[in-house]
Design an enzyme around this catalytic site. Structure first.
Site, PDB file in Angstrom:
ATOM      1  N   PRO A 277       0.820  -1.215   0.000  1.00 17.54           N
ATOM      2  CG  PRO A 277       0.199  -0.867   2.215  1.00 17.54           C
ATOM      3  CD  PRO A 277       0.940  -1.830   1.328  1.00 17.54           C
ATOM      4  NE  ARG A 279      -4.652   6.041  -4.093  1.00 13.70           N
ATOM      5  CZ  ARG A 279      -4.327   6.835  -5.101  1.00 13.70           C
ATOM      6  NH1 ARG A 279      -4.500   8.126  -4.977  1.00 13.70           N
ATOM      7  NH2 ARG A 279      -3.858   6.343  -6.233  1.00 13.70           N
ATOM      8  NE  ARG A 316      -3.548  11.199  -7.301  1.00 11.78           N
ATOM      9  CZ  ARG A 316      -4.808  11.116  -6.923  1.00 11.78           C
ATOM     10  NH1 ARG A 316      -5.361  12.090  -6.228  1.00 11.78           N
ATOM     11  NH2 ARG A 316      -5.533  10.070  -7.214  1.00 11.78           N
ATOM     12  CE1 TYR A 320      -2.652   9.285 -12.472  1.00  6.85           C
ATOM     13  CE2 TYR A 320      -3.906  10.169 -10.629  1.00  6.85           C
ATOM     14  CZ  TYR A 320      -2.743   9.631 -11.142  1.00  6.85           C
ATOM     15  OH  TYR A 320      -1.664   9.453 -10.318  1.00  6.85           O
ATOM     16  CB  CYS A 349       0.976  29.094 -18.297  1.00  8.36           C
ATOM     17  SG  CYS A 349       1.612  30.497 -17.402  1.00  8.36           S
TER      18      CYS A 349
HETATM   19  C1  PLP Z   1       3.487  -2.128  -8.284  1.00  8.15           C
HETATM   20  C2  PLP Z   1       2.783  -1.171  -7.387  1.00  8.15           C
HETATM   21  N1  PLP Z   1       2.647  -1.484  -6.088  1.00  8.15           N
HETATM   22  C3  PLP Z   1       2.025  -0.640  -5.240  1.00  8.15           C
HETATM   23  C4  PLP Z   1       1.503   0.558  -5.661  1.00  8.15           C
HETATM   24  C5  PLP Z   1       0.831   1.452  -4.665  1.00  8.15           C
HETATM   25  O1  PLP Z   1      -0.489   1.670  -4.983  1.00  8.15           O
HETATM   26  P1  PLP Z   1      -1.422   2.475  -3.982  1.00  8.15           P
HETATM   27  O2  PLP Z   1      -0.724   3.725  -3.626  1.00  8.15           O
HETATM   28  O3  PLP Z   1      -2.657   2.710  -4.747  1.00  8.15           O
HETATM   29  O4  PLP Z   1      -1.639   1.593  -2.788  1.00  8.15           O
HETATM   30  C6  PLP Z   1       1.597   0.914  -7.015  1.00  8.15           C
HETATM   31  C7  PLP Z   1       1.031   2.181  -7.504  1.00  8.15           C
HETATM   32  O5  PLP Z   1       1.121   2.580  -8.610  1.00  8.15           O
HETATM   33  C8  PLP Z   1       2.256   0.024  -7.908  1.00  8.15           C
HETATM   34  O6  PLP Z   1       2.400   0.319  -9.201  1.00  8.15           O
END
Ligand code: PLP
Length: 424
Positions: A277, A279, A316, A320, A349
């Site tokens: 994880p 985020r 961000r 997206y 800009c």
């Molecule tokens: C291979 C891999 N692991 C983990 C993550 C972490 O994802 P998140 O921040 O959504 O938990 C990412 C995010 O791009 C990823 O590409």
């Protein structure tokens, strides 16, 4: 108190003390998020490892927080690895990832004896094997698989689909691993997949687990026993007031029960489970403070509230369509009549919209806007577009606050510029 309080700190005072734009990060929230995830796994009584995905936010101080929280660390570049080295992060807890690692980065990872490397392709397995032989070092390797799963999230952050640059396509895994005997300098310990980011639905995670366990069984039948399964990151966090919350406790419990059932059905030993994880650990631990400048009303059309940052510190929304909520930090008590629907614009800009529609109390120049839940993929994705110096990062812990990344100066901006001889 009329001001926005974040992690026991008055954000207006922080803005005054450190200037704006300002990234504010709470160590207490990061540690609490890590604890929530650790407890969820602890309850299941299984062998597990949580690798914090450094791409979400990584600095030397963050490495210390992650180390103290008892998590491992996933790095995806020489720069992230170097940050971990500088922080004295235990290398056996580092997992080196990346979809196109350079030879220099692989050599660096081997020299520092990182705990694991995730190989992204058959080609990379060959490169890893060759460098391992040269260095007389046998790295632990996991193989990233592209499991062909569509997760319900923005297509730019779906990473486990068949049509994806990441990982070895599921269908090719048999062939790739039948070649594994060629890779005699690698200790291939497991498989990896990551299906995407900002996912709230647990179903795709369970489908991924089932797919990977079946693959592990198939490989075992062909003589390749794997003991570890990394299911990646991607757990969603609420950005807006009405967003749901991903119940990590419930998910981990369901995942483990489901995986145990599948292992029983398949006659497979339950593997060590890993997650990555980013985020979830750091997203809710950050806010960004801006000072409001121009407020422009286009009659019957829209009211623009401009801030002193934007896509350079938070790309961000532009990348997206990411949604955020914000509050006016110095106007936390107001009546409904004072509220108006506005668009928050950055200063770059480009259209540079940070938030398309948000209800805020009447804004004026000099107000402090706090954009919430900016801990993940803001500082780490920031740029110097328009030659804007990057904001400082201030860390809060209890009643303490301290800069962990200095604000860039104009001198920093030109420090790598060189004049060619013909202009000297
Ligand atoms: C291979 C891999 N692991 C983990 C993550 C972490 O994802 P998140 O921040 O959504 O938990 C990412 C995010 O791009 C990823 O590409």
């Amino acid at each position: 108190m009329n001001n926005f309080i974040f992690s026991n700190h008055d954000t207006v005072e922080l803005a005054r003390k450190y200037g704006t734009p300002l990234y504010v990060l709470s160590e207490d929230i990061i540690t609490s998020n890590a604890e929530i995830m650790k407890n969820a796994f602890e309850k299941c009584n299984i062998d597990y490892e949580i690798n914090y995905a450094g791409k979400a936010f990584l600095t030397v101080a963050m490495c210390k927080i992650i180390e103290n929280a008892g998590l491992s660390l996933d790095v995806v570049s020489g720069g992230e690895l170097y940050t971990a080295i500088k922080a004295g992060f235990p290398m056996e807890r580092v997992c080196f990832h990346g979809s196109n690692k350079s030879i220099a980065e692989i050599e660096m990872a081997f020299d520092y004896k990182v705990g694991k490397v995730v190989a992204d392709s058959e080609y990379e397995l060959g490169v890893l094997d060759r460098i391992a032989e040269e260095k007389k070092y046998t790295p632990k390797v996991m193989v990233r698989v592209s499991p062909g799963i569509e997760a319900h999230t923005h297509e730019y952050v779906q990473t486990g689909r068949i049509d994806s640059k990441f990982g070895v396509p599921l269908k090719l895994m048999g062939k790739v691993l039948s070649d594994v005997c060629k890779f005699s300098n690698l200790n291939i310990i497991g498989l990896h997949c990551h299906i995407g980011s900002q996912i709230f639905d647990e179903k795709p995670f369970l489908i991924a687990a089932e797919t990977m366990l079946k693959l592990m069984k198939g490989l075992e039948e062909n003589g390749f026993e794997m003991k570890q399964l990394n299911l990646g990151g991607g757990f969603g966090i609420p950005y807006l007031k009405d967003d749901s919350v991903f119940d990590i406790d419930e998910y981990v419990q369901k995942l483990v029960e489901f995986a145990k059932d599948k292992c029983r059905e398949l006659g497979l030993e339950f593997p060590k489970l890993l997650v990555e994880p980013g985020r979830f650990i750091v997203g809710t631990a950050g806010v960004t403070l801006y000072e409001i400048g121009t407020v422009k009303e286009i009659p019957h059309t829209r009211k623009y509230v401009s801030v002193d940052g934007g896509m350079a510190d938070n790309p961000r929304p532009g990348l997206y369509d990411a949604l955020y909520h914000a509050v006016v930090a110095n106007k936390m008590t107001f009546s409904d009549e004072d509220e108006e629907l506005v668009t928050v614009s950055g200063r770059c800009c480009e259209t540079d919209t940070l938030i398309t529609d948000v209800l805020l109390p009447k804004c004026e120049a000099g107000d402090i806007l706090a954009v919430l839940n900016t801990g993940a993929y803001n500082y780490s994705m920031s740029s110097n577009y328009n030659r804007l110096p990057k904001p400082a990062v201030v860390l809060l812990k209890g009643d303490k606050d301290q800069v962990i990344v200095e604000r860039e100066t104009y001198e920093d901006i030109v420090s790598k510029d060189r004049l060619p001889n013909w202009y000297k």
